[in-house]
Enzyme design. Structure first.
Site, PDB file in Angstrom:
ATOM      1  NE  ARG A 120      -4.312  -1.339   0.162  1.00 37.20           N
ATOM      2  CZ  ARG A 120      -4.523  -2.417  -0.617  1.00 37.20           C
ATOM      3  NH1 ARG A 120      -3.608  -2.790  -1.491  1.00 37.20           N
ATOM      4  NH2 ARG A 120      -5.665  -3.082  -0.533  1.00 37.20           N
ATOM      5  CD  GLU A 145      -3.190   2.920  -5.295  1.00 34.01           C
ATOM      6  OE1 GLU A 145      -4.184   2.171  -5.469  1.00 34.01           O
ATOM      7  OE2 GLU A 145      -2.096   2.509  -4.917  1.00 34.01           O
ATOM      8  CG  HIS A 176      -3.412  -1.086  -6.659  1.00 29.80           C
ATOM      9  ND1 HIS A 176      -3.770  -0.408  -5.524  1.00 29.80           N
ATOM     10  CD2 HIS A 176      -3.497  -2.404  -6.322  1.00 29.80           C
ATOM     11  CE1 HIS A 176      -4.071  -1.263  -4.560  1.00 29.80           C
ATOM     12  NE2 HIS A 176      -3.909  -2.499  -5.032  1.00 29.80           N
TER      13      HIS A 176
END
Ligand code: DGY
Length: 321
Positions: free
Chosen positions: A240, A269, A287
């Site tokens: 993360r 994000e 991601h």
């Protein structure tokens, strides 16, 4: 026949997962895959017994507090649950589950890709080939660093961390790790445990972040800690973005203290960090750690297994709240 439970699905899921959902539940699907705002999510949840969301939906205390009483379980399509305020869910008595295990291989593949991409300057090379700027070759051209035989520091030796270690052994890397609890010796496979993040960092030629984002791990990779790493180290993050102080990482990448970073996750994000994107010595992905067909099917089925258990009056296997 009794009515099927109503499940609100927030994003487009793999076809096989949606087919199973439609068979067993009254599924409110999202064929356009548009991201719901918090208000829209709450509105659509009226009348639902369950929600099947992704990490793209943020269940803040306010959102959780406004969910209708009919919602009994939130079965996430993700292993990470940092988008869910678990205390707020506990207060509401709403069960929360995740999808562990099934994405460990996929995420470890991306971690290795990022290690290689960062160490061997794959982003720079790829951009050069695309924009037609490759003009010459010499022994000094595009020289990166090896990962073979280097010391790999892993922070978070859970399922993903252990799979990264297993793959990295294929490159003869020496595995070191920090974890809240030391693994059983049989599970270490020779990996060297460090009792502090600091000692791990001092020997990490390559660092892989594989722990969840929690209040304790936010900004774990700070300026002070980056300074402890060997000069010219590589940083890889598939966990993360919140684990990294991105301003500190940018400074370390600019100074060369950190030779390169391979990142799949960011504090912001979607979008990422423009300062990081402007640096030549970064290899960046959007991601996609779990983004292969097999894994996405498995994540969906795992979320459905959790729903099935709940609606059959069994304890869901992956309950986190
Ligand atoms: C996860 O499962 O946590 C991945 O990051 C995708 O959400």
């Amino acid at each position: 026949m009794a009515n099927k439970p109503v499940v609100l699905v927030t994003r487009k899921l793999p076809d096989a997962v949606e087919a199973r959902l439609a068979k067993d539940y009254d599924a409110l699907l999202n064929p356009s895959d548009a991201l719901y705002s918090p208000d829209e999510l709450i509105e659509r949840a009226q009348g639902s017994d369950a929600i099947l969301p992704c990490h793209t939906e943020h269940f803040t205390p306010d959102v959780v507090g406004r969910l209708p009483d009919c919602v009994k379980i939130v079965a996430n399509f993700s292993v990470g649950v940092d988008h869910c305020n678990l205390d707020a869910f506990r207060t509401r008595g709403i069960i929360v589950t995740n999808t562990p295990d099934v994405l460990s291989d996929a995420t470890a593949e991306i971690a290795i890709l990022l290690m290689l991409g960062a160490a061997r300057r794959a982003g720079e090379g790829e951009r050069m080939m695309r924009d037609g700027s490759w003009r010459d070759w010499s022994p000094a051209f595009m020289v990166g660093s090896a990962i073979t035989g280097k010391r790999l520091g892993i922070i978070g030796m859970g399922r993903v961390g252990q799979t990264v270690a297993k793959r990295a052994r294929g490159f003869d890397m020496e595995i070191h790790y920090f974890n809240r609890n030391r693994l059983a010796e049989a599970d270490e496979h020779g990996a060297i445990f460090h009792g502090s993040i600091e000692t791990l960092l001092t020997i990490s030629d390559v660092l892989s972040l594989n722990c969840p984002a929690t209040p304790e791990t936010i900004n774990l990779l700070s300026a002070e800690r980056l300074a402890l790493m060997p000069d010219g180290a590589i940083v890889v993050n598939t966990a993360r973005g919140a684990l990294v102080d991105e301003s500190a990482l940018v400074a370390a990448l600019k100074s060369g203290k950190i030779a390169a970073a391979g990142l799949d996750v960011y504090r912001t994000e979607p979008g990422g960090n423009p300062e990081i994107a402007a640096l030549p010595n970064t290899f960046l992905l959007p991601h996609i750690g779990s983004a292969n067909r097999e894994t996405r099917d498995a994540m969906g089925f795992r979320a459905l297994d959790n729903l099935d258990a709940y609606f059959a009056d069994r304890e869901p296997g992956d309950r986190v709240a």
